[in-house]
Write a protein that holds these residues in place. Sequence first.
Motif, mmCIF file in Angstrom:
data_model
loop_
_atom_site.group_PDB
_atom_site.id
_atom_site.type_symbol
_atom_site.label_atom_id
_atom_site.label_comp_id
_atom_site.label_asym_id
_atom_site.label_seq_id
_atom_site.Cartn_x
_atom_site.Cartn_y
_atom_site.Cartn_z
ATOM 1 N N LEU A 9 10.552 -3.476 -1.797
ATOM 2 C CA LEU A 9 11.147 -2.591 -2.788
ATOM 3 C C LEU A 9 10.151 -2.339 -3.912
ATOM 4 C CD1 LEU A 9 14.702 -4.172 -2.982
ATOM 5 C CD2 LEU A 9 14.008 -2.110 -1.769
ATOM 6 N N PRO A 10 10.122 -1.122 -4.452
ATOM 7 C CA PRO A 10 9.214 -0.849 -5.562
ATOM 8 C C PRO A 10 9.669 -1.615 -6.802
ATOM 9 C CG PRO A 10 10.667 1.019 -5.179
ATOM 10 C CD PRO A 10 10.925 0.029 -4.077
ATOM 11 N N PRO A 11 8.738 -1.893 -7.715
ATOM 12 C CA PRO A 11 9.141 -2.602 -8.929
ATOM 13 C C PRO A 11 10.109 -1.762 -9.742
ATOM 14 C CG PRO A 11 6.886 -1.807 -9.117
ATOM 15 C CD PRO A 11 7.333 -1.545 -7.707
ATOM 16 N N ALA A 12 10.959 -2.435 -10.474
ATOM 17 C CA ALA A 12 11.902 -1.732 -11.346
ATOM 18 C C ALA A 12 11.105 -0.927 -12.375
ATOM 19 C CB ALA A 12 12.817 -2.733 -12.039
ATOM 20 N N ALA A 21 -0.289 6.263 -13.111
ATOM 21 C CA ALA A 21 0.049 6.982 -11.883
ATOM 22 C C ALA A 21 -0.673 6.318 -10.716
ATOM 23 C CB ALA A 21 -0.364 8.440 -12.008
ATOM 24 N N LEU A 22 -0.045 6.351 -9.576
ATOM 25 C CA LEU A 22 -0.642 5.801 -8.367
ATOM 26 C C LEU A 22 -1.609 6.839 -7.810
ATOM 27 C CD1 LEU A 22 -0.591 3.506 -6.267
ATOM 28 C CD2 LEU A 22 1.196 4.775 -5.097
ATOM 29 N N PHE A 30 -2.014 1.293 0.608
ATOM 30 C CA PHE A 30 -0.707 0.656 0.780
ATOM 31 C C PHE A 30 -0.074 1.067 2.112
ATOM 32 C CE2 PHE A 30 -0.304 0.807 -4.098
ATOM 33 C CZ PHE A 30 -1.071 -0.347 -4.228
ATOM 34 N N ALA A 31 -0.201 2.343 2.461
ATOM 35 C CA ALA A 31 0.355 2.830 3.737
ATOM 36 C C ALA A 31 -0.323 2.145 4.916
ATOM 37 C CB ALA A 31 0.206 4.347 3.828
ATOM 38 N N MET A 57 -5.563 7.339 11.870
ATOM 39 C CA MET A 57 -5.778 8.611 11.202
ATOM 40 C C MET A 57 -5.973 8.399 9.701
ATOM 41 S SD MET A 57 -3.987 11.129 9.198
ATOM 42 C CE MET A 57 -2.369 10.465 9.391
ATOM 43 N N LEU A 58 -5.108 7.598 9.085
ATOM 44 C CA LEU A 58 -5.227 7.333 7.659
ATOM 45 C C LEU A 58 -6.502 6.560 7.335
ATOM 46 C CD1 LEU A 58 -1.582 6.398 6.626
ATOM 47 C CD2 LEU A 58 -2.892 8.384 5.886
ATOM 48 N N GLU A 59 -6.853 5.619 8.183
ATOM 49 C CA GLU A 59 -8.060 4.827 7.965
ATOM 50 C C GLU A 59 -9.309 5.712 8.016
ATOM 51 O OE1 GLU A 59 -9.345 1.772 10.930
ATOM 52 O OE2 GLU A 59 -8.790 0.446 9.274
ATOM 53 N N ALA A 60 -9.364 6.631 8.949
ATOM 54 C CA ALA A 60 -10.503 7.544 9.051
ATOM 55 C C ALA A 60 -10.608 8.420 7.799
ATOM 56 C CB ALA A 60 -10.375 8.417 10.307
ATOM 57 N N ALA A 61 -9.476 8.927 7.329
ATOM 58 C CA ALA A 61 -9.481 9.757 6.120
ATOM 59 C C ALA A 61 -9.877 8.932 4.895
ATOM 60 C CB ALA A 61 -8.089 10.375 5.917
ATOM 61 N N TYR A 62 -9.386 7.709 4.827
ATOM 62 C CA TYR A 62 -9.700 6.811 3.704
ATOM 63 C C TYR A 62 -11.191 6.511 3.663
ATOM 64 C CZ TYR A 62 -9.224 2.673 0.674
ATOM 65 O OH TYR A 62 -9.340 1.764 -0.336
#
Length: 69
Positions: A9-12, A21-22, A30-31, A57-62
């Motif tokens: 869960l995200p922090p309160a 901002a993230l 995080f994903a 896919m995300l790792e390659a873009a990162y």
Amino acid sequence: MGQVLQFRLPPARAEAPIGDALDLLSAVDFALRDLTDIGNHVTLEAVREQAAACRQMLEAAYLAELEEV
């Protein structure tokens, strides 16, 4: 029947620093971690394959973005 996973869960709102901002690279990081967790805990092979494909896919873009920074 698929397995339901409880995500962290995200922090309160009171705990999150105001104005921080993230950034996109952090969100992708995080994903990637979440997709690794999903792949390690899910039992359906099709879901594991989908999570692995998304993670790759995300790792390659990162990594491509890190090379440009």
